[in-house]
Design a protein around this motif. Sequence first.
Motif, PDB file in Angstrom:
ATOM      1  N   UNK A 176       0.696  -1.625  -0.155  1.00  0.00           N
ATOM      2  CA  UNK A 176       0.502  -0.169   0.189  1.00  0.00           C
ATOM      3  C   UNK A 176       0.796   1.216   0.369  1.00  0.00           C
ATOM      4  N   UNK A 177       0.644   2.214  -0.992  1.00  0.00           N
ATOM      5  CA  UNK A 177       0.595   3.601  -0.846  1.00  0.00           C
ATOM      6  C   UNK A 177      -0.035   4.164   0.172  1.00  0.00           C
ATOM      7  N   UNK A 178       0.186   4.649   1.280  1.00  0.00           N
ATOM      8  CA  UNK A 178      -1.448   5.619   2.130  1.00  0.00           C
ATOM      9  C   UNK A 178      -1.272   7.000   1.244  1.00  0.00           C
ATOM     10  N   UNK A 179      -2.524   7.286   1.507  1.00  0.00           N
ATOM     11  CA  UNK A 179      -3.118   9.357   1.560  1.00  0.00           C
ATOM     12  C   UNK A 179      -2.120   9.695   0.147  1.00  0.00           C
ATOM     13  N   UNK A 180      -2.260   9.881  -0.652  1.00  0.00           N
ATOM     14  CA  UNK A 180      -2.477  10.678  -1.310  1.00  0.00           C
ATOM     15  C   UNK A 180      -3.799  11.611  -2.532  1.00  0.00           C
ATOM     16  N   UNK A 181      -3.447  12.335  -2.489  1.00  0.00           N
ATOM     17  CA  UNK A 181      -4.572  12.894  -3.227  1.00  0.00           C
ATOM     18  C   UNK A 181      -5.396  12.141  -4.360  1.00  0.00           C
ATOM     19  N   UNK A 182      -6.604  12.163  -3.785  1.00  0.00           N
ATOM     20  CA  UNK A 182      -7.510  11.857  -4.440  1.00  0.00           C
ATOM     21  C   UNK A 182      -6.976  11.565  -6.451  1.00  0.00           C
ATOM     22  N   UNK A 183      -6.618  12.592  -7.422  1.00  0.00           N
ATOM     23  CA  UNK A 183      -6.095  12.681  -8.806  1.00  0.00           C
ATOM     24  C   UNK A 183      -5.054  11.813  -8.535  1.00  0.00           C
ATOM     25  N   UNK A 184      -4.013  12.018  -7.285  1.00  0.00           N
ATOM     26  CA  UNK A 184      -2.349  11.234  -8.006  1.00  0.00           C
ATOM     27  C   UNK A 184      -2.757  10.541  -7.691  1.00  0.00           C
ATOM     28  N   UNK A 185      -3.190  10.031  -6.743  1.00  0.00           N
ATOM     29  CA  UNK A 185      -3.750   7.860  -6.613  1.00  0.00           C
ATOM     30  C   UNK A 185      -4.033   7.265  -7.748  1.00  0.00           C
ATOM     31  N   UNK A 186      -5.204   8.358  -8.591  1.00  0.00           N
ATOM     32  CA  UNK A 186      -5.602   7.206  -9.622  1.00  0.00           C
ATOM     33  C   UNK A 186      -4.740   7.395 -10.743  1.00  0.00           C
ATOM     34  N   UNK A 187      -3.848   8.958 -11.101  1.00  0.00           N
ATOM     35  CA  UNK A 187      -2.346   8.501 -11.988  1.00  0.00           C
ATOM     36  C   UNK A 187      -1.917   7.983 -11.872  1.00  0.00           C
ATOM     37  N   UNK A 188      -1.207   7.825 -10.285  1.00  0.00           N
ATOM     38  CA  UNK A 188      -0.084   6.804  -9.748  1.00  0.00           C
ATOM     39  C   UNK A 188      -0.678   5.044  -9.813  1.00  0.00           C
ATOM     40  N   UNK A 189      -2.493   4.743 -10.337  1.00  0.00           N
ATOM     41  CA  UNK A 189      -2.471   3.620 -10.214  1.00  0.00           C
ATOM     42  C   UNK A 189      -2.296   3.317 -12.061  1.00  0.00           C
ATOM     43  N   UNK A 190      -2.866   4.380 -13.116  1.00  0.00           N
ATOM     44  CA  UNK A 190      -3.463   3.926 -13.914  1.00  0.00           C
ATOM     45  C   UNK A 190      -1.445   4.262 -14.549  1.00  0.00           C
ATOM     46  N   UNK A 191      -0.512   4.464 -14.453  1.00  0.00           N
ATOM     47  CA  UNK A 191       0.806   4.170 -14.632  1.00  0.00           C
ATOM     48  C   UNK A 191       1.492   3.618 -14.376  1.00  0.00           C
ATOM     49  N   UNK A 192       0.993   3.028 -12.975  1.00  0.00           N
ATOM     50  CA  UNK A 192       1.463   1.273 -12.172  1.00  0.00           C
ATOM     51  C   UNK A 192       1.145   0.560 -13.435  1.00  0.00           C
ATOM     52  N   UNK A 193      -0.008   1.261 -13.778  1.00  0.00           N
ATOM     53  CA  UNK A 193      -0.807  -0.618 -14.638  1.00  0.00           C
ATOM     54  C   UNK A 193       0.136  -0.838 -16.095  1.00  0.00           C
TER      55      UNK A 193
END
Length: 159
Positions: free
Chosen positions: A132-149
């Motif tokens: 888990x990478x906890x407590x990211x800003x919502x937009x940053x979390x979504x971008x990071x999820x897509x980037x890692x994917x």
Amino acid sequence: MILEPQKRISEKALTVWKVSALIKVAISWVVAAVVIFFLHRFDVPLWIIVLLLLIELLFTYISVALFPSLRWRRWRYDVREEEIELQEGIFIVKRTLIPMIRVQHVDTIQGPILRKYQLASVIVNTAATAHEIPALEEKEAEELRRFISNLARVADEDV
């Protein structure tokens, strides 16, 4: 010199962790109050009750004021083409490297407290475990999820 990961989680994580700790501490105080009630009913020496109160006060300070800030200072991450690096821990610092080729899927998760502060956590799943990478800003979390994917998909194609 060993380079540690550079990216930090949101500073709002401090507030989220403090609110979560306050909930746990409130439960602990209720349990302590019940214990003190029964100790008093059975005429236990006053010093034991005072000791219990001091322990509760110390637990409250450590849980709400100290640990969240120490935890936030240590929490770092980096996402590279070949790997994801995580660093966490208060007394024992744990550094984890997740090869991109091992990533099976990536999720975002957002409980009620995180949602209130517009934060989300990114969960990186491998065959063995989830990180888990906890407590990211919502937009940053979504971008990071897509980037890692996307990086994981490219890594799978290279095999």
